[in-house]
Design a protein around this motif. Structure first.
Motif, PDB file in Angstrom:
ATOM      1  N   GLU A   1      41.342  29.546  86.568  1.00  0.00           N
ATOM      2  CA  GLU A   1      41.495  28.779  85.326  1.00  0.00           C
ATOM      3  C   GLU A   1      40.372  27.773  85.138  1.00  0.00           C
ATOM      4  OE1 GLU A   1      45.297  26.987  84.986  1.00  0.00           O
ATOM      5  OE2 GLU A   1      46.409  28.873  85.128  1.00  0.00           O
ATOM      6  N   LYS A   2      40.082  27.039  86.195  1.00  0.00           N
ATOM      7  CA  LYS A   2      39.033  26.019  86.115  1.00  0.00           C
ATOM      8  C   LYS A   2      37.679  26.651  85.780  1.00  0.00           C
ATOM      9  CE  LYS A   2      36.835  22.324  88.792  1.00  0.00           C
ATOM     10  NZ  LYS A   2      36.799  21.601  90.106  1.00  0.00           N
ATOM     11  N   GLN A   3      37.346  27.740  86.498  1.00  0.00           N
ATOM     12  CA  GLN A   3      36.044  28.370  86.300  1.00  0.00           C
ATOM     13  C   GLN A   3      35.956  29.053  84.937  1.00  0.00           C
ATOM     14  OE1 GLN A   3      33.160  28.414  88.643  1.00  0.00           O
ATOM     15  NE2 GLN A   3      32.530  28.699  86.525  1.00  0.00           N
ATOM     16  N   PHE A   4      37.014  29.754  84.558  1.00  0.00           N
ATOM     17  CA  PHE A   4      36.982  30.492  83.296  1.00  0.00           C
ATOM     18  C   PHE A   4      36.936  29.552  82.094  1.00  0.00           C
ATOM     19  CE2 PHE A   4      39.268  34.422  85.266  1.00  0.00           C
ATOM     20  CZ  PHE A   4      38.104  34.705  85.974  1.00  0.00           C
ATOM     21  N   ASP A   5      37.649  28.441  82.173  1.00  0.00           N
ATOM     22  CA  ASP A   5      37.592  27.465  81.078  1.00  0.00           C
ATOM     23  C   ASP A   5      36.174  26.934  80.906  1.00  0.00           C
ATOM     24  OD1 ASP A   5      40.249  27.670  80.389  1.00  0.00           O
ATOM     25  OD2 ASP A   5      40.906  25.967  81.601  1.00  0.00           O
ATOM     26  N   GLU A   6      35.500  26.722  82.026  1.00  0.00           N
ATOM     27  CA  GLU A   6      34.119  26.221  81.968  1.00  0.00           C
ATOM     28  C   GLU A   6      33.201  27.261  81.331  1.00  0.00           C
ATOM     29  OE1 GLU A   6      30.594  25.279  85.193  1.00  0.00           O
ATOM     30  OE2 GLU A   6      32.654  24.644  85.682  1.00  0.00           O
ATOM     31  N   TRP A   7      33.342  28.514  81.743  1.00  0.00           N
ATOM     32  CA  TRP A   7      32.482  29.563  81.189  1.00  0.00           C
ATOM     33  C   TRP A   7      32.763  29.788  79.709  1.00  0.00           C
ATOM     34  CZ3 TRP A   7      33.029  33.517  85.800  1.00  0.00           C
ATOM     35  CH2 TRP A   7      32.161  33.121  86.828  1.00  0.00           C
ATOM     36  N   CYS A   8      34.021  29.688  79.317  1.00  0.00           N
ATOM     37  CA  CYS A   8      34.363  29.891  77.902  1.00  0.00           C
ATOM     38  C   CYS A   8      33.763  28.809  77.012  1.00  0.00           C
ATOM     39  CB  CYS A   8      35.885  29.934  77.731  1.00  0.00           C
ATOM     40  SG  CYS A   8      36.649  31.448  78.359  1.00  0.00           S
ATOM     41  N   LYS A   9      33.613  27.603  77.555  1.00  0.00           N
ATOM     42  CA  LYS A   9      32.971  26.524  76.804  1.00  0.00           C
ATOM     43  C   LYS A   9      31.470  26.761  76.679  1.00  0.00           C
ATOM     44  CE  LYS A   9      36.312  22.933  78.077  1.00  0.00           C
ATOM     45  NZ  LYS A   9      36.539  21.679  78.855  1.00  0.00           N
ATOM     46  N   LEU A  10      30.877  27.279  77.756  1.00  0.00           N
ATOM     47  CA  LEU A  10      29.435  27.514  77.752  1.00  0.00           C
ATOM     48  C   LEU A  10      29.048  28.737  76.942  1.00  0.00           C
ATOM     49  CD1 LEU A  10      28.604  26.809  81.531  1.00  0.00           C
ATOM     50  CD2 LEU A  10      27.898  25.437  79.571  1.00  0.00           C
ATOM     51  N   TYR A  11      29.901  29.765  76.969  1.00  0.00           N
ATOM     52  CA  TYR A  11      29.568  31.033  76.330  1.00  0.00           C
ATOM     53  C   TYR A  11      30.727  31.444  75.403  1.00  0.00           C
ATOM     54  CZ  TYR A  11      26.577  30.818  80.434  1.00  0.00           C
ATOM     55  OH  TYR A  11      25.708  30.400  81.399  1.00  0.00           O
ATOM     56  N   PRO A  12      30.590  31.257  74.109  1.00  0.00           N
ATOM     57  CA  PRO A  12      31.661  31.548  73.148  1.00  0.00           C
ATOM     58  C   PRO A  12      32.119  33.010  73.167  1.00  0.00           C
ATOM     59  CG  PRO A  12      29.930  30.238  72.129  1.00  0.00           C
ATOM     60  CD  PRO A  12      29.411  30.652  73.457  1.00  0.00           C
ATOM     61  N   GLN A  13      31.263  33.900  73.678  1.00  0.00           N
ATOM     62  CA  GLN A  13      31.658  35.315  73.726  1.00  0.00           C
ATOM     63  C   GLN A  13      32.727  35.588  74.783  1.00  0.00           C
ATOM     64  OE1 GLN A  13      28.501  34.126  73.876  1.00  0.00           O
ATOM     65  NE2 GLN A  13      27.002  35.634  73.150  1.00  0.00           N
ATOM     66  N   CYS A  14      32.934  34.621  75.700  1.00  0.00           N
ATOM     67  CA  CYS A  14      33.885  34.815  76.793  1.00  0.00           C
ATOM     68  C   CYS A  14      35.322  34.569  76.336  1.00  0.00           C
ATOM     69  CB  CYS A  14      33.565  33.874  77.958  1.00  0.00           C
ATOM     70  SG  CYS A  14      32.096  34.351  78.900  1.00  0.00           S
ATOM     71  N   ILE A  15      36.222  35.385  76.835  1.00  0.00           N
ATOM     72  CA  ILE A  15      37.655  35.232  76.575  1.00  0.00           C
ATOM     73  C   ILE A  15      38.382  35.220  77.911  1.00  0.00           C
ATOM     74  CG2 ILE A  15      39.710  36.294  75.561  1.00  0.00           C
ATOM     75  CD1 ILE A  15      37.933  37.551  73.455  1.00  0.00           C
ATOM     76  N   PHE A  16      39.130  34.156  78.160  1.00  0.00           N
ATOM     77  CA  PHE A  16      39.942  34.054  79.371  1.00  0.00           C
ATOM     78  C   PHE A  16      41.231  34.830  79.103  1.00  0.00           C
ATOM     79  CE2 PHE A  16      42.387  30.824  82.247  1.00  0.00           C
ATOM     80  CZ  PHE A  16      42.738  31.861  83.093  1.00  0.00           C
TER      81      PHE A  16
END
Length: 353
Positions: free
Chosen positions: A228-243
């Motif tokens: 959760e912690k890592q995916f939330d960070e990546w989703c903020k950095l890269y809008p294409q990401c979906i957790f």
């Protein structure tokens, strides 16, 4: 005459249970008049409950309801009421051995898996290493049923129809996929450190993919506090990401989504096996473990395996051992560009882009 009814026992990690699916499916198809009941943890139910008309699922909580000798005896009594004619132990650990012993006393037809421990020890030996392909779990499972009198040939592609699972059962933004949409799955976590590609390097993979495919969606698979912690960070950095774990409620929904991915990038983990069960190509990254131990995903090509050739590899069958070198070079030496290049090649080969 008593109707043939096979009990299939397989607890353990989800990935190991998932590897039984192609075998159980093939058994059910080739022996349609034989009932099959899979005994496992509740988590595995979505893998079997709609697999075939003659396949049923029975869950058992070995940590609470059926804990210890008394609990196993209670489970045995519950099982005998099902009138099984054959017992297939695909696990072969203390708990399943105890159940096997009880069934043997009761004169049931019983067979258990050969884990080829000697060959696996040679794979991970420090001084006498023999890098030799071991029988796969699929082969080991098939042998159990052969010894019970049910020879089978594995004939399995996916738990879903050719078009994949029903996306209408999923919420936005993953309920619709157009023909030109590119969906890339990434499952960067595993149970042990020796199987996890460094997250800072995986972030570079994501960054490169989002640059090359700006309209692609990157689906992040995994559940837990670290995830959760890592995916939330990546989703903020890269809008294409979906957790995925934020929008999907169950493993069944995740399997539906996996069946519509163009490719999955995964560690040697349960997600590699789950994605394989949906018939999609998986790029698998191996560190402390090795495909030669027999745990490749079903029907996956060795061309899509990414690993580093080191004398110390593999040092562990399951990845739980501490790195002998102390630097996890088996994972750190894999360049992010290598993963992206493999992804590009696979997507182009499959005419997915």
């Amino acid at each position: 005459m008593k109707k043939e009814h096979i009990l299939v026992i397989r607890f353990s990690a989800l990935g190991d249970v998932a590897m039984a699916v192609p075998v159980v499916y093939s058994l059910a198809r080739q022996y349609p008049d034989t009932r099959i009941t899979v005994l496992s943890r509740a988590l595995a139910r979505p893998l079997f409950e709609d697999l075939a008309p003659n396949v049923g699922f029975m869950e058992a909580d070995l940590k609470r309801e059926y804990r210890g000798i008394r609990g196993l005896n209670a489970l045995y009594r519950r099982l005998t009421a099902k009138q099984f004619t054959a017992i297939a132990d695909l696990h072969n650990v203390l708990r399943s051995e105890f159940l096997r012993m009880r069934f043997n006393i009761g004169r049931y037809h019983v067979a258990h898996i050969n884990k080829h421990r000697r060959g696996r020890r040679q794979l991970t030996s420090v001084n006498k290493k023999k890098l030799k392909q071991q029988p796969t779990s699929f082969q080991n499972y098939v042998e159990v049923f052969e010894r019970l009198g049910y020879p089978i040939k594995i004939d399995f592609h996916s738990i879903f129809p050719e078009e994949g699972g029903n996306l209408n059962l999923l919420p936005p933004p993953v309920s619709v996929k157009n023909n030109n949409d590119l969906w890339i799955g990434i499952a960067p976590f595993a149970a042990h450190k020796g199987k996890i590609y460094p997250l800072e390097l995986m972030q570079q993979v994501i960054e490169m993919l989002t640059r090359q495919y700006p309209k692609a969606r990157i689906m992040l698979f995994g559940r837990g506090e670290m995830e959760e912690k890592q995916f939330d960070e990546w989703c903020k950095l890269y809008p294409q990401c979906i957790f995925v774990g934020r929008i999907l409620e169950s493993m069944h929904q995740e399997l539906i989504l996996m069946s519509h991915l163009n490719v999955m990038i995964s560690m040697d983990s349960a997600n590699m096996h789950l994605a394989s069960l949906t018939g999609i190509p998986v790029i698998s990254i191996w560190g402390a473990t090795h495909p030669f131990a027999g745990f490749m995903g079903w029907n996956q090509s060795t061309d899509n395996v990414i690993q580093t050739d080191l004398e110390c590899r593999p040092c562990s069958i399951f990845g739980q051992k501490t790195c002998r070198r102390g630097d996890y070079a088996c994972l750190n030496l894999i360049r992010p560009e290598t993963i992206v290049e493999k992804t590009n090649t696979l997507l182009l080969t499959k005419n997915n882009v």
